[in-house]
Design a protein around this motif. Structure first.
Motif, mmCIF file in Angstrom:
data_model
loop_
_atom_site.group_PDB
_atom_site.id
_atom_site.type_symbol
_atom_site.label_atom_id
_atom_site.label_comp_id
_atom_site.label_asym_id
_atom_site.label_seq_id
_atom_site.Cartn_x
_atom_site.Cartn_y
_atom_site.Cartn_z
ATOM 1 N N ILE A 60 7.204 -6.904 -8.633
ATOM 2 C CA ILE A 60 6.173 -6.964 -7.596
ATOM 3 C C ILE A 60 4.913 -6.287 -8.102
ATOM 4 C CG2 ILE A 60 6.911 -4.817 -6.464
ATOM 5 C CD1 ILE A 60 6.176 -6.125 -3.769
ATOM 6 N N ALA A 61 3.767 -6.774 -7.652
ATOM 7 C CA ALA A 61 2.488 -6.154 -7.984
ATOM 8 C C ALA A 61 1.551 -6.288 -6.796
ATOM 9 C CB ALA A 61 1.861 -6.805 -9.216
ATOM 10 N N LEU A 62 0.579 -5.414 -6.733
ATOM 11 C CA LEU A 62 -0.461 -5.482 -5.711
ATOM 12 C C LEU A 62 -1.670 -6.151 -6.336
ATOM 13 C CD1 LEU A 62 -1.531 -2.546 -3.385
ATOM 14 C CD2 LEU A 62 -3.234 -3.958 -4.528
ATOM 15 N N VAL A 63 -2.246 -7.119 -5.655
ATOM 16 C CA VAL A 63 -3.454 -7.789 -6.137
ATOM 17 C C VAL A 63 -4.639 -7.269 -5.330
ATOM 18 C CG1 VAL A 63 -4.645 -9.990 -6.431
ATOM 19 C CG2 VAL A 63 -2.181 -9.829 -6.872
ATOM 20 N N ASP B 196 3.860 5.073 -5.063
ATOM 21 C CA ASP B 196 4.183 5.259 -6.481
ATOM 22 C C ASP B 196 2.903 5.044 -7.288
ATOM 23 O OD1 ASP B 196 5.050 5.248 -9.092
ATOM 24 O OD2 ASP B 196 6.644 3.794 -8.794
ATOM 25 N N PRO B 197 2.378 6.090 -7.956
ATOM 26 C CA PRO B 197 1.146 5.928 -8.735
ATOM 27 C C PRO B 197 1.239 4.841 -9.811
ATOM 28 C CG PRO B 197 1.665 8.253 -8.460
ATOM 29 C CD PRO B 197 2.863 7.481 -7.964
ATOM 30 N N SER B 198 2.466 4.497 -10.211
ATOM 31 C CA SER B 198 2.637 3.455 -11.226
ATOM 32 C C SER B 198 2.840 2.067 -10.613
ATOM 33 C CB SER B 198 3.827 3.785 -12.138
ATOM 34 O OG SER B 198 5.053 3.740 -11.422
ATOM 35 N N PHE B 199 2.629 1.944 -9.303
ATOM 36 C CA PHE B 199 2.721 0.631 -8.652
ATOM 37 C C PHE B 199 1.738 -0.303 -9.363
ATOM 38 C CE2 PHE B 199 2.831 -2.707 -5.654
ATOM 39 C CZ PHE B 199 3.833 -2.475 -4.727
#
Length: 223
Positions: free
Chosen positions: A25-28, A46-49
Motif C-alpha cells: 500500500i502507498a499514499l498518493v 508510520d514515518p516510513s509509510f
C-alpha cells in the motif's frame, strides 16, 4: 473491508499498512491544498509509510518547495517522486503544449501513466479526496475498488471545518498559494483562483467540463 469502517485517521492507516496490505500500500499525494493533514496522519501511523508524488513537470514551484517543507517537518522517510519519462514526453507532448489542445491526454501522459507505473505491485493506495470538494465526489466511500486495487479515502467524510481544525491542532503549514485564492492546486497550466464561496475544485480546468485528472475516473462502488 467492512470490519475496518469504524476506524479513521492514523489508526485506520496503521491498520491498512500493518494488517491488511503490509508492504502493498502507498499514499498518493499532490502536496497541494489540504494535503498536509493526510500526510501528517500517515507519518503518525508510520514515518516510513510510502508516499507517491507525481511531478508532472508542470507544477508550481511553490508546490515543490512545500513538498520539501512537509517531508522534513513530518519526518516522512519514503517519499517516491515519479513523473513522465523522456520517451513519454517525446511520444505525446514534444512541445509541452498539449494541455492547450487536449488536457485529458496531457493528464494521461504526465500523471496517469507515471502513477500506474508507481502503483505496479501494490494492492491498495490511499487518497486525500473528500466529499465536500465537489459534486462529483459527494458520494465518495471510505473504501472503493478500482482497476483491481482498493482505494482508501480516510478523509472522505471530513468537512472543511474539521480539516481546518486539524491544521490548527497540529500546527501544520498551509500551501503558500492558498492565501492567494488557489484552493485546489495542480499544474500551473490548468489551475486558477477560486471565487469566494465557489466549489473548491472550480479553479481546475476552468472553462471546460473537465473535473478530474483521470486517475480517479471510474464507477464509484462500495467495498
Amino acid at each position: 473491508m467492512a470490519s475496518y469502517g469504524h476506524l479513521e485517521g492514523a489508526t485506520l492507516l496503521h491498520a491498512m499498512a500493518r494488517d491488511v496490505f503490509p508492504g502493498r500500500i502507498a499514499l498518493v499525494s499532490s502536496f497541494g491544498a489540504e494535503s498536509a493533514v493526510l500526510l501528517a496522519l500517515a507519518a503518525e501511523a508510520d514515518p516510513s509509510f510510502p508516499v507517491i508524488f507525481v511531478n508532472t513537470g508542470k507544477l508550481f514551484g511553490e508546490t515543490l518547495r512545500y513538498r520539501d517543507q512537509l517531508v522534513k517537518r513530518l519526518g516522512l522517510t519514503d517519499v517516491r517522486t515519479v513523473g513522465p519519462t523522456a520517451d513519454d514526453i517525446a511520444a505525446g507532448d514534444r512541445d509541452g503544449m498539449l494541455f492547450n489542445s487536449n488536457p485529458d491526454a496531457c493528464c494521461h501522459i504526465r500523471k496517469t501513466v507515471p502513477l500506474d507505473r508507481a502503483l505496479s505491485g501494490l494492492d491498495a493506495w490511499v487518497t486525500g479526496r473528500k466529499r465536500f470538494q465537489s459534486s462529483t465526489r459527494a458520494a465518495l466511500p471510505l473504501f472503493e475498488e478500482a482497476d483491481g486495487r482498493i482505494k482508501v479515502n480516510p478523509l472522505a467524510l471530513w468537512d472543511r471545518e474539521r480539516i481546518d481544525e486539524e491544521f490548527e491542532r497540529r500546527g501544520l503549514p498551509r500551501h503558500p498559494l492558498e492565501a492567494d485564492g488557489f484552493l485546489s492546486i495542480g499544474c500551473f497550466t490548468c489551475t486558477s483562483r477560486v471565487a469566494p464561496g465557489a466549489d473548491p475544485r472550480s479553479g481546475r480546468w476552468a472553462g471546460t467540463d473537465k473535473t478530474e485528472c483521470g486517475i480517479h475516473i471510474h464507477r464509484i462502488g462500495n467495498v
